[in-house]
Write an enzyme that holds these catalytic residues in place. Sequence first.
Site, PDB file in Angstrom:
ATOM      1  N   CYS A 120       0.793  -1.224   0.000  1.00 54.72           N
ATOM      2  CA  CYS A 120       0.000   0.000   0.000  1.00 54.72           C
ATOM      3  C   CYS A 120       0.831   1.283   0.000  1.00 54.72           C
ATOM      4  O   CYS A 120       0.410   2.303  -0.532  1.00 54.72           O
ATOM      5  CB  CYS A 120      -0.935  -0.004   1.201  1.00 54.72           C
ATOM      6  SG  CYS A 120      -1.726  -1.602   1.489  1.00 54.72           S
ATOM      7  N   HIS A 252      -3.834   6.495  -0.339  1.00 59.07           N
ATOM      8  CA  HIS A 252      -4.012   5.088  -0.710  1.00 59.07           C
ATOM      9  C   HIS A 252      -5.500   4.772  -0.765  1.00 59.07           C
ATOM     10  O   HIS A 252      -6.249   5.052   0.176  1.00 59.07           O
ATOM     11  CB  HIS A 252      -3.300   4.197   0.312  1.00 59.07           C
ATOM     12  CG  HIS A 252      -3.620   2.754   0.182  1.00 59.07           C
ATOM     13  ND1 HIS A 252      -3.543   2.074  -1.013  1.00 59.07           N
ATOM     14  CD2 HIS A 252      -4.041   1.845   1.104  1.00 59.07           C
ATOM     15  CE1 HIS A 252      -3.892   0.813  -0.826  1.00 59.07           C
ATOM     16  NE2 HIS A 252      -4.203   0.657   0.445  1.00 59.07           N
ATOM     17  N   ASN A 282      -9.318  -1.856  -3.781  1.00 57.45           N
ATOM     18  CA  ASN A 282      -7.975  -1.619  -3.250  1.00 57.45           C
ATOM     19  C   ASN A 282      -6.981  -2.355  -4.133  1.00 57.45           C
ATOM     20  O   ASN A 282      -6.934  -3.585  -4.144  1.00 57.45           O
ATOM     21  CB  ASN A 282      -7.909  -2.128  -1.808  1.00 57.45           C
ATOM     22  CG  ASN A 282      -6.562  -1.897  -1.152  1.00 57.45           C
ATOM     23  OD1 ASN A 282      -5.558  -1.645  -1.812  1.00 57.45           O
ATOM     24  ND2 ASN A 282      -6.518  -2.014   0.170  1.00 57.45           N
TER      25      ASN A 282
END
Length: 370
Positions: A120, A252, A282
């Site tokens: 991430c 993020h 994600n």
Amino acid sequence: MVASVIDGVALTGLVACVPERRETVEDLAARFGEDAARRIAKATGIEARHLAPPHQCTSDLGEAAARRLLDRLGWTADSVDLLVMVTQTHDHILPASGYLLHHRLGLGKGAAVLDLTLGCSGYVHGLWTASAMLKAAGGRRALLVAGDTTSRVIDPGDRAVAPLFGDAATATALVAEAGAAPMVFALGSDGAGAPYLAVPGGGLRRPDEPAHLFMDGTQVFAFTLREVPGNIRAVLERAGWAMEAVDRLVLHQANAQMIRHLAQKLGATPAQTVVGLAGFGNTSSASIPLALASELGGALHGGPLRLLLSGFGVGWSWGSVALTAGPLAACEVITLPASSAESAGSDAQPAKGAGREANLAQFPAKIADP
């Protein structure tokens, strides 16, 4: 905390690549039930994700993105001095995926290659590493490839993670350029967080356990609130920027509610805050550049924009950067067809001798992909 200012390096182009297949809320409803699927989508802001088929790896998506970027910029492969690849989902335990990509892109033997195993926070760390190496070595051009095929390490029946993660890879062009605006970085790490976001099985320590992602969402959220706001404020202070001076805040892209909560805590307005995960989920190390390409492509073509980027997660690791980017020669999202056995974009040509099957032929059959 590592803090540094790198000047004389400019970000000149960006291409993101996603797999063709999409899994939507409706698909999740068939697996988890209508009510559960809708609750997850409402809580996260994620309505669909792109998932790689079994024969495609992160390097394939990264190659397609890099080829398109080289074409858009008019760069020849042998003009690239440095390739930095950021991924947690490598093709093999070894060699590192960056070397496979080096060969398939046809980069020169004088080009340096470095792989970073990060998720991430990986794009910011990769940007720092590539910029610093380019500046220190006196090189001219660098490619930063960042992405993950996280779906390959997820139990599809695990509703805690399966609805959240999508696959993508991105390629970013960096150029040593006198007078380029400085990039201001602040990076941090805390290895105590390692157990809370991990794939403990499938590696050398636990080879007989399935390689499935585990995430403790409560711990992730607590870590984010504890470390990220201070990290971003440190970058703003070092850059001499007030939040009002930032054109876009790109965090993020893990959870829409988390993004908005952090932005509010930092004093950023909704207009400044980029939320671009609805159609992608994600995407780990690709999430920040994918959001730039999908949400700010037109603005960055016209540029310049003052950007504040911040990635955080697995490790724990975190990092933020304040930079000015644009106008960019390329900033777009492309799709790699599911039928593609070759790892090239729809209008790109593989380098001589390249191609996925040709490369797999170098390895013994027992480790070639099924």
